[in-house]
Design an enzyme around this catalytic site. Structure first.
Site, PDB file in Angstrom:
ATOM      1  N   LYS A  22       0.849  -1.204   0.000  1.00  0.00           N
ATOM      2  CA  LYS A  22       0.000   0.000   0.000  1.00  0.00           C
ATOM      3  C   LYS A  22       0.878   1.246   0.000  1.00  0.00           C
ATOM      4  O   LYS A  22       0.651   2.182  -0.782  1.00  0.00           O
ATOM      5  CB  LYS A  22      -0.884  -0.016   1.237  1.00  0.00           C
ATOM      6  CG  LYS A  22      -1.508   1.314   1.601  1.00  0.00           C
ATOM      7  CD  LYS A  22      -2.401   1.231   2.813  1.00  0.00           C
ATOM      8  CE  LYS A  22      -1.674   1.410   4.106  1.00  0.00           C
ATOM      9  NZ  LYS A  22      -1.338   2.773   4.481  1.00  0.00           N
ATOM     10  N   ASN A  23       1.900   1.248   0.868  1.00  0.00           N
ATOM     11  CA  ASN A  23       2.696   2.469   1.069  1.00  0.00           C
ATOM     12  C   ASN A  23       3.723   2.715  -0.018  1.00  0.00           C
ATOM     13  O   ASN A  23       4.405   3.732  -0.006  1.00  0.00           O
ATOM     14  CB  ASN A  23       3.346   2.459   2.460  1.00  0.00           C
ATOM     15  CG  ASN A  23       2.309   2.601   3.548  1.00  0.00           C
ATOM     16  OD1 ASN A  23       1.146   2.912   3.270  1.00  0.00           O
ATOM     17  ND2 ASN A  23       2.700   2.352   4.781  1.00  0.00           N
ATOM     18  N   ARG A  92      -5.076  10.311   4.609  1.00  0.00           N
ATOM     19  CA  ARG A  92      -4.136  11.428   4.735  1.00  0.00           C
ATOM     20  C   ARG A  92      -3.037  11.382   3.682  1.00  0.00           C
ATOM     21  O   ARG A  92      -2.452  12.402   3.338  1.00  0.00           O
ATOM     22  CB  ARG A  92      -3.569  11.471   6.133  1.00  0.00           C
ATOM     23  CG  ARG A  92      -2.873  10.180   6.555  1.00  0.00           C
ATOM     24  CD  ARG A  92      -2.366  10.256   7.977  1.00  0.00           C
ATOM     25  NE  ARG A  92      -1.507  11.409   8.125  1.00  0.00           N
ATOM     26  CZ  ARG A  92      -1.877  12.558   8.677  1.00  0.00           C
ATOM     27  NH1 ARG A  92      -3.104  12.699   9.116  1.00  0.00           N
ATOM     28  NH2 ARG A  92      -1.039  13.551   8.768  1.00  0.00           N
ATOM     29  N   CYS A 116      -4.984  11.934  13.292  1.00  0.00           N
ATOM     30  CA  CYS A 116      -5.648  10.622  13.163  1.00  0.00           C
ATOM     31  C   CYS A 116      -5.459   9.922  14.503  1.00  0.00           C
ATOM     32  O   CYS A 116      -4.852  10.452  15.419  1.00  0.00           O
ATOM     33  CB  CYS A 116      -5.057   9.823  12.000  1.00  0.00           C
ATOM     34  SG  CYS A 116      -3.535   9.011  12.403  1.00  0.00           S
ATOM     35  N   ARG A 121       0.279  14.073  13.520  1.00  0.00           N
ATOM     36  CA  ARG A 121       0.770  13.855  12.143  1.00  0.00           C
ATOM     37  C   ARG A 121       0.713  15.133  11.291  1.00  0.00           C
ATOM     38  O   ARG A 121       0.057  15.184  10.261  1.00  0.00           O
ATOM     39  CB  ARG A 121       0.019  12.706  11.500  1.00  0.00           C
ATOM     40  CG  ARG A 121       0.156  11.422  12.308  1.00  0.00           C
ATOM     41  CD  ARG A 121      -0.487  10.242  11.672  1.00  0.00           C
ATOM     42  NE  ARG A 121       0.271   9.780  10.511  1.00  0.00           N
ATOM     43  CZ  ARG A 121      -0.154   8.784   9.719  1.00  0.00           C
ATOM     44  NH1 ARG A 121      -1.320   8.218   9.953  1.00  0.00           N
ATOM     45  NH2 ARG A 121       0.566   8.402   8.675  1.00  0.00           N
ATOM     46  N   ASP A 304       4.905   0.303  12.155  1.00  0.00           N
ATOM     47  CA  ASP A 304       3.710  -0.363  11.634  1.00  0.00           C
ATOM     48  C   ASP A 304       3.633  -1.834  12.015  1.00  0.00           C
ATOM     49  O   ASP A 304       2.632  -2.488  11.729  1.00  0.00           O
ATOM     50  CB  ASP A 304       3.656  -0.234  10.102  1.00  0.00           C
ATOM     51  CG  ASP A 304       3.388   1.193   9.677  1.00  0.00           C
ATOM     52  OD1 ASP A 304       3.540   1.497   8.487  1.00  0.00           O
ATOM     53  OD2 ASP A 304       3.059   2.022  10.555  1.00  0.00           O
ATOM     54  N   ILE A 326       7.941   6.799  17.184  1.00  0.00           N
ATOM     55  CA  ILE A 326       7.541   7.518  15.964  1.00  0.00           C
ATOM     56  C   ILE A 326       6.258   8.305  16.180  1.00  0.00           C
ATOM     57  O   ILE A 326       6.188   9.497  15.852  1.00  0.00           O
ATOM     58  CB  ILE A 326       7.365   6.534  14.772  1.00  0.00           C
ATOM     59  CG1 ILE A 326       8.618   5.696  14.580  1.00  0.00           C
ATOM     60  CG2 ILE A 326       6.965   7.302  13.506  1.00  0.00           C
ATOM     61  CD1 ILE A 326       9.852   6.462  14.147  1.00  0.00           C
ATOM     62  N   ARG A 396      -8.448  -0.996   4.778  1.00  0.00           N
ATOM     63  CA  ARG A 396      -7.595   0.041   4.163  1.00  0.00           C
ATOM     64  C   ARG A 396      -6.244  -0.537   3.757  1.00  0.00           C
ATOM     65  O   ARG A 396      -5.610  -0.041   2.841  1.00  0.00           O
ATOM     66  CB  ARG A 396      -7.393   1.183   5.168  1.00  0.00           C
ATOM     67  CG  ARG A 396      -8.648   1.981   5.469  1.00  0.00           C
ATOM     68  CD  ARG A 396      -8.316   3.205   6.310  1.00  0.00           C
ATOM     69  NE  ARG A 396      -7.134   3.842   5.747  1.00  0.00           N
ATOM     70  CZ  ARG A 396      -6.190   4.421   6.495  1.00  0.00           C
ATOM     71  NH1 ARG A 396      -6.294   4.434   7.803  1.00  0.00           N
ATOM     72  NH2 ARG A 396      -5.143   4.993   5.929  1.00  0.00           N
TER      73      ARG A 396
HETATM   74  C1  EPZ Z   1       4.236   6.844   6.612  1.00  0.00           C
HETATM   75  O1  EPZ Z   1       3.422   7.835   7.215  1.00  0.00           O
HETATM   76  C2  EPZ Z   1       3.370   5.613   6.459  1.00  0.00           C
HETATM   77  N1  EPZ Z   1       2.239   5.916   5.574  1.00  0.00           N
HETATM   78  C3  EPZ Z   1       2.859   5.161   7.834  1.00  0.00           C
HETATM   79  O2  EPZ Z   1       2.109   3.964   7.653  1.00  0.00           O
HETATM   80  C4  EPZ Z   1       4.074   4.867   8.709  1.00  0.00           C
HETATM   81  O3  EPZ Z   1       3.637   4.497  10.004  1.00  0.00           O
HETATM   82  C5  EPZ Z   1       4.967   6.118   8.795  1.00  0.00           C
HETATM   83  O4  EPZ Z   1       5.349   6.524   7.465  1.00  0.00           O
HETATM   84  C6  EPZ Z   1       6.229   5.881   9.596  1.00  0.00           C
HETATM   85  O5  EPZ Z   1       6.950   4.826   9.054  1.00  0.00           O
HETATM   86  C7  EPZ Z   1       2.443   5.951   4.233  1.00  0.00           C
HETATM   87  O6  EPZ Z   1       3.539   5.751   3.744  1.00  0.00           O
HETATM   88  C8  EPZ Z   1       1.244   6.249   3.381  1.00  0.00           C
HETATM   89  P1  EPZ Z   1       6.173  10.204   8.725  1.00  0.00           P
HETATM   90  P2  EPZ Z   1       3.927   9.369   7.257  1.00  0.00           P
HETATM   91  O7  EPZ Z   1       6.042  11.498   8.003  1.00  0.00           O
HETATM   92  O8  EPZ Z   1       4.763   9.675   6.085  1.00  0.00           O
HETATM   93  C9  EPZ Z   1       6.291  13.491  12.157  1.00  0.00           C
HETATM   94  C10 EPZ Z   1       0.250   2.559   7.857  1.00  0.00           C
HETATM   95  O9  EPZ Z   1      -0.268   1.983   8.816  1.00  0.00           O
HETATM   96  N2  EPZ Z   1       6.105  14.470  11.082  1.00  0.00           N
HETATM   97  O10 EPZ Z   1       7.330   9.320   8.394  1.00  0.00           O
HETATM   98  O11 EPZ Z   1       2.726  10.217   7.499  1.00  0.00           O
HETATM   99  C11 EPZ Z   1       5.101  12.561  12.335  1.00  0.00           C
HETATM  100  O12 EPZ Z   1       4.126  13.127  13.180  1.00  0.00           O
HETATM  101  C12 EPZ Z   1       0.710   3.991   8.021  1.00  0.00           C
HETATM  102  O13 EPZ Z   1       0.436   2.049   6.721  1.00  0.00           O
HETATM  103  C13 EPZ Z   1       6.108  15.833  11.405  1.00  0.00           C
HETATM  104  O14 EPZ Z   1       6.220  16.210  12.575  1.00  0.00           O
HETATM  105  O15 EPZ Z   1       4.839   9.375   8.558  1.00  0.00           O
HETATM  106  C14 EPZ Z   1       5.746  11.337  12.947  1.00  0.00           C
HETATM  107  O16 EPZ Z   1       5.913  11.544  14.336  1.00  0.00           O
HETATM  108  C15 EPZ Z   1       0.466   4.509   9.430  1.00  0.00           C
HETATM  109  N3  EPZ Z   1       5.969  16.740  10.402  1.00  0.00           N
HETATM  110  C16 EPZ Z   1       7.134  11.283  12.279  1.00  0.00           C
HETATM  111  O17 EPZ Z   1       7.355  12.618  11.778  1.00  0.00           O
HETATM  112  C17 EPZ Z   1       5.840  16.365   9.086  1.00  0.00           C
HETATM  113  O18 EPZ Z   1       5.739  17.244   8.207  1.00  0.00           O
HETATM  114  C18 EPZ Z   1       7.253  10.306  11.123  1.00  0.00           C
HETATM  115  O19 EPZ Z   1       6.131  10.502  10.301  1.00  0.00           O
HETATM  116  C19 EPZ Z   1       5.828  14.977   8.782  1.00  0.00           C
HETATM  117  C20 EPZ Z   1       5.979  14.057   9.787  1.00  0.00           C
END
Ligand code: EPZ
Length: 438
Positions: A22-23, A92, A116, A121, A304, A326, A396
């Site tokens: 998916k990702n 998202r 969420c 996030r 995850d 995370i 999902r």
């Molecule tokens: C991706 O989400 C994945 N989703 C998530 O999978 C996964 O858990 C996550 O990466 C971490 O590995 C997809 O790829 C579609 P991040 P993402 O930006 O990109 C903070 C699933 O179950 N952050 O790597 O949204 C954030 O809050 C989903 O398949 C900021 O502060 O995660 C988090 O604490 C859940 N500002 C950390 O960084 C930003 O602008 C990492 O988030 C962006 C992120």
């Protein structure tokens, strides 16, 4: 709403084929907006999130059709640059259209995704990165408006590695003037897969999979034909199921290179993991040893997989510390596991799990995608019946999960709540079998 009903306690044995990730599919589908033409995708998983991004791409003007082994996406004529709230709130990852639309058309309007279940996030790093490339960003009425006559290459340093932030900025930079360097970039396999696709389209991306990614802007791109990489989180979920039930499962079409942290931890529990040429064979052993896990950006232990691995620790033979670094609220599943008899104490971003002999089946509620998978795993190993509500979360990210688990020997089925059925529990089987209740 559907529910999943499981009679636990069965050993799972057999083979399961892993679907496309998916990702990986989500950013790769968004990348089709970068240039006009016909993109061909194979190994695209049949998931609600994929349906959501297809809907979004069609809203923007793409024409999508299904082929015997995937999808074609024609982005010749785009008629909009907006990702509306009603679509973004469902998924998202819709924010991934920001980068490509900005790069190709110089403007994009995307609803802010909001928080969420697992955390706030924010997307501040995405927006700061676009600004560094020269885009004007305004926030109004819950929408992000991004505009730029041209994007100019720049150096962008992420405070923390962000997966979709790295993907969004890679896509924005491929048509920028000059060179962009992303530092402290995320290193997930899904990012390397997107970079491979962008390079197949004529982009010049190097360093994907490391913390420094360099993108040299080019003047034009062409459509590509791509295959989606296997889903390492789906694969990990079935591998934990083998460890949990003491069975032997051959996981087909998975890439063990993407799961080194999980495999190392499973082996420490005493689980036998054999990454062969065509399948990863996982054999559960008893007793299960307790091990500590700490979620980290790739290649560390994946967040995850945290909830799924916690279920295994619930039946292990000692104490294990699960640390979530995370997301700030990714222990919602603990409350449901406690209702099934798990002995877990939460303190901040740590959960201390004391292994118990067994879990007991109970009615539970899914809260997010990976928490739902955790409850399915708990139901498979628990004594008695587990009934999981709000399973739309599961749909999902897991393709035909009950069929796949049933093929491994699980007593699992999906029942649909139907108040019209006189008497009974108001449910009827969806899976074509007569559920124990009816
Ligand atoms: C991706 O989400 C994945 N989703 C998530 O999978 C996964 O858990 C996550 O990466 C971490 O590995 C997809 O790829 C579609 P991040 P993402 O930006 O990109 C903070 C699933 O179950 N952050 O790597 O949204 C954030 O809050 C989903 O398949 C900021 O502060 O995660 C988090 O604490 C859940 N500002 C950390 O960084 C930003 O602008 C990492 O988030 C962006 C992120």
């Amino acid at each position: 709403m559907d529910e999943i009903v499981i009679q636990g306690g069965r050993r799972l044995d057999g083979e399961v084929r892993i679907s496309g990730a998916k990702n990986a599919a989500l950013p790769m589908l968004a990348a089709s907006l970068l240039t006009g033409g016909r993109f061909c995708y194979t190994n695209v998983p049949d998931l609600k999130d994929i349906e959501s991004i297809r809907q979004l791409l069609c809203t923007i003007g793409a024409e999508i059709s299904e082929t015997p082994d995937g999808l074609t996406v024609d982005t010749t004529g785009l008629n909009d640059v907006e990702a509306p709230y009603e679509l973004v709130r469902k998924m998202r990852a819709s924010v991934l259209v920001l980068g490509p639309l900005l790069a190709r058309l110089g403007r994009a309007r995307v609803s802010l995704p909001g928080g969420c279940a697992i955390g706030a996030r924010p997307i501040n790093m995405h927006l700061e990165g676009f600004s560094r490339l020269g885009a004007r960003i305004t926030l109004e009425h819950g929408y992000v408006q991004a505009e730029a006559e041209t994007l100019t290459g720049s150096e962008i340093f992420f405070d923390v590695p962000t997966v979709t932030g790295t993907e969004n900025l890679m896509m924005a930079a491929v048509l920028a003037k000059g060179t962009t360097v992303l530092r402290n970039a995320a290193k997930e396999p899904e990012i390397s897969a997107l970079a491979d696709m962008l390079n197949a389209m004529g982009a010049r991306v190097s360093g994907a999979g490391t913390s420094t990614i360099t993108i040299e802007g080019v003047d034009r791109l062409i459509p590509a034909t791509v295959r989606v990489i296997p889903d390492r989180i789906e694969a990990g979920t079935y591998m934990v199921a083998a460890a949990l039930t003491g069975g032997c499962i051959r996981v087909l079409d998975a890439d063990a290179r993407h799961m080194k942290a999980l495999i190392a931890k499973l082996r420490k529990t005493g689980t036998d993991v054999d990454p062969g040429e065509h399948a990863i064979t996982v054999t559960g052993r008893r007793p299960v040893a307790s091990v500590d896990i700490k979620t980290l950006p790739y290649p560390g232990f994946p967040t995850d997989m945290q909830a799924q691995f916690m279920v295994l620790m619930c039946i292990a033979n000692g104490l294990s510390m699960v640390s979530e670094t995370i997301f700030e609220n990714r222990f919602i599943h603990v409350l449901e596991l406690q209702r099934m008899g798990a002995d877990i104490q939460i303190s901040g971003n740590h959960a201390m799990v004391r292994g118990t002999a067994r879990l007991s089946g109970a009615p539970v509620m899914a809260s997010d995608l990976r928490a739902s998978a955790c409850l399915v795993l708990a139901g498979l190993v628990a004594e008695g019946t587990t009934r999981i509500s709000r399973v739309y979360h599961l749909d999902r990210g897991y393709e035909t999960i009950e069929e796949k688990f049933r093929s491994l020997g699980a007593d699992i089925e999906r029942v649909r709540q139907n108040p019209k059925i006189a008497g009974g529990s108001g449910t009827k089987p969806v899976s074509g079998r007569t559920s124990p209740e009816n």
